[in-house]
Design an enzyme around this catalytic site. Structure first.
Site, PDB file in Angstrom:
ATOM      1  N   HIS A 198     -10.661  -1.962  -2.810  1.00 14.46           N
ATOM      2  CA  HIS A 198      -9.279  -1.879  -3.286  1.00 14.46           C
ATOM      3  C   HIS A 198      -8.366  -1.907  -2.049  1.00 14.46           C
ATOM      4  CE1 HIS A 198      -5.718   0.213  -4.976  1.00 14.46           C
ATOM      5  NE2 HIS A 198      -6.190  -0.048  -6.178  1.00 14.46           N
ATOM      6  N   ASP A 244     -14.545   5.554  -0.956  1.00 16.23           N
ATOM      7  CA  ASP A 244     -13.486   5.541  -1.963  1.00 16.23           C
ATOM      8  C   ASP A 244     -14.173   5.690  -3.321  1.00 16.23           C
ATOM      9  OD1 ASP A 244     -11.565   5.022  -3.825  1.00 16.23           O
ATOM     10  OD2 ASP A 244     -11.055   3.024  -3.082  1.00 16.23           O
ATOM     11  N   LYS A 256      -7.130   9.232 -12.841  1.00 19.72           N
ATOM     12  CA  LYS A 256      -8.167   8.381 -13.427  1.00 19.72           C
ATOM     13  C   LYS A 256      -9.251   9.208 -14.098  1.00 19.72           C
ATOM     14  CE  LYS A 256      -7.819   4.719  -9.900  1.00 19.72           C
ATOM     15  NZ  LYS A 256      -6.836   3.785 -10.438  1.00 19.72           N
TER      16      LYS A 256
END
Lengths: 418, 171
Positions: free
Chosen positions: A131, A207, A233
């Site tokens: 990302h 991550d 999330k």
């Protein structure tokens, strides 16, 4: 607090009732939310916990000597311990740092470790499936310090290609790697990467934004040195993220942001930083958000992370079956379609020659929320040879009826654009 | 609530399926400008040739959604062969039509758009011909950037030509 963990598959119908937002209708239809990889929804328990905190005991933390301030501090620090337990951190009380989001957590490492402790002339190894949050901070560091950036490639099987790992790792001081791709769903096989990194004397920054919400995570078993993830999330609120780091590394690192809370002493000519973890928490932290995140973790723990994972693997398997059977010739899935336990509930799709935005627009009219675009992973999109994909992602409140709705809506889109 | 038919008018789908002036021009003599939509990664490339104050040729390359592709196609049909000043007026008019959504966001300028000062020099949507079909896009604010992508690139290209910027000057 004891948590009762139920057995067997998740009861999606009962679960949905816990999520107020899923009770509403969109364009006159049942709201089908298939964008949890971007941001999940929150159960009533999280909303209530945050309201209750604000209604009964809000005050700034680590400052007031009065009762509600003591209680606010207690709830904030309890949340830290709950987060630490959730990822099996050896010392939650010092190793769990609250940030604004995962992006800030990664920037913290890039600024503090990257600018001060990454040895000169050491390279940084990233992967092609990161990302932007795990690329741009390192690009900024590279521009500043002249650090060489390298990338582990993504193979045609949509998994990281580790054949050149040893050569790429030579001279590397830091590895930044996603534990699960937000585009492909691929779950990274971390152990060879961590082993090679540690053999080279490099630290590993993971991550885990897509993994922590969906799988049982044990930072000791993963073997990484830093782990970043975000609250929104994983059924929690926006505005709070987490950096976990090994105590000895965090201890050696200088502060990131300066201000209140992060100091022990301030003079006109200098300052002494506070102890861990507050050294990295400048300013008033996201207190109510920490309380909400604690409630979200409680909610997930009551479901059981193994059941959550099994539910999503099952749903992904059904989704691939249903979609390929009905739309096989018109549909391309970017991501692994075999060995499903080694991938998460994220399906990136191309449908006919429709642009992802156009597809998402038609699906919206059918009450279905999917993500369309580059998913903040433009280097990966270039690798895949596309500018955008349509992405459906699953969580605890999704069921096979959502997949059916998606499948039906693909027919509507096909008819609409002819 | 706005329906899909507000967005995807038949004329838009027609330009999407059969885009006009698609292709490239040799650079130089043509000028080349790229536009990116950071939201979705769409990119449009506009090639333009200006001779004696007239936009004598224009081609569109790149890829994108139906809205960005049809908007670029309709733009090319509207400005090709026109004097640069007319093209600029069309750009102003089109962007004014696309900025209506600012009102719905309730910003400080929501009732008094500073660009209104140039209103006298813009065309009303009803005078924009088939471009008016894109008016429905403002009901879908996220898609406005798709519709304006090629127009911004064209404006940039005309500015660069006026300023004497050669394509090779840009990196």
């Amino acid at each position: 607090m004891t948590t009762t963990v139920e057995a067997g598959p998740l009861d999606v119908t009962a679960l949905r009732r816990e999520f107020p937002i899923l009770q509403q209708r969109s364009h006159g239809r049942r709201l089908v939310y298939l964008d949890s990889a971007s941001s999940s929804q929150r159960p009533r328990a999280v909303l209530d916990a945050m309201d209750h905190y604000y209604e009964t005991t809000h005050a700034n933390v680590h400052r007031g000597v009065y009762a509600i301030a003591e209680e606010a501090t207690r709830q904030f620090e309890m949340a830290r311990r709950a987060v630490g337990r959730f990822i099996k951190a050896p010392r939650p009380e010092v190793e769990v740092i609250f940030t604004k989001n995962a992006t800030e957590a990664l920037n913290l490492v890039a600024h503090s470790y990257g600018r001060h402790l990454l040895p000169d002339r050491k390279a940084i190894l990233l992967t092609e499936l990161e990302h932007h949050a795990n690329i741009v901070p390192w690009l900024m560091l590279a521009a500043e310090r002249g650090v060489e950036l390298r990338y582990l490639p993504v193979g045609d099987d949509y998994r990281l290609d580790l054949r050149d790992l040893d050569r790429l790792m030579d001279g590397v001081g830091l590895v930044g790697v996603s534990t699960m791709s937000n585009v492909l769903g691929t779950i990274t096989d971390l152990s060879p990467i961590v082993q090679a990194a540690h053999a080279a004397g490099a630290v590993v920054v993971a991550d885990a934004s897509q993994l922590v919400p969906h799988r049982s995570v044990d930072v000791r078993a993963l073997g990484v040195d830093f782990l970043a993830f975000t609250g929104h999330k994983m059924l929690g609120p926006t505005g709070i993220g987490v950096l976990w780091g090994r105590e000895e590394l965090l201890d050696a690192m200088p502060p990131f942001l300066g201000g209140g809370e992060m100091i022990r002493d301030v003079r006109l000519d200098g300052f002494t930083p506070n102890d861990l973890p507050w050294k990295f928490e400048a300013g008033t932290p996201p207190i109510a958000e920490a309380v909400g995140l604690h409630a979200a973790i409680g909610f997930l723990e009551s479901l059981g992370m193994n059941r959550v994972a099994a539910h999503e693997t099952d749903l992904t398997s059904r989704a691939i079956e249903i979609l390929m059977e009905r739309h096989g010739d018109d549909l391309k899935i970017f991501g692994p379609t075999t060995d499903l336990p080694a991938r998460g509930g994220v399906l990136s799709l191309a449908f006919r020659d429709l642009h992802a935005h156009d597809l998402a627009q038609v699906l919206d009219a059918e009450g279905i929320c999917i993500r369309a675009g580059h998913h903040c992973a433009k280097p990966l999109m270039r690798r895949l040879g596309v500018t955008a994909t349509a992405r459906a992602s699953f969580y605890v409140y999704n069921g096979e009826d959502d997949i059916q709705a998606l499948s039906d809506a693909l027919d509507v889109a096909a008819a609409f654009f002819g | 609530m706005a329906g899909l038919e507000d967005l995807y008018r038949e004329i838009i789908l027609d330009h999407y399926r059969s885009p006009r002036n698609r292709g490239e021009l040799a650079v130089p003599p043509a000028h080349r400008v790229e536009g990116f939509n950071p939201l979705c990664g769409d990119e449009v490339v506009v090639y333009l040739e200006v001779n004696d104050g007239v936009l004598t040729d224009l081609r569109i390359a790149g890829q994108g959604c139906s809205i960005s592709q049809s908007s670029a196609s309709m733009m090319s049909a509207a400005v090709k062969g026109r004097p640069v000043e007319q093209a600029r007026k069309l750009i102003r008019s089109f962007k004014a039509m696309m900025s209506i959504h600012e009102h719905s966001l309730g910003g400080e300028d929501s009732t008094e758009d500073p660009e209104d000062q140039s209103e006298a020099d813009t065309l009303k949507p009803e005078d924009l011909g088939e471009l008016a079909a894109l008016q429905g896009v403002v009901k879908f604010p996220v898609r406005i950037k798709c519709a304006t992508l090629s127009w911004n690139a064209l404006a940039q290209g005309l500015d660069e030509i006026a300023a004497g910027v050669l394509p090779l000057d840009r990196t």
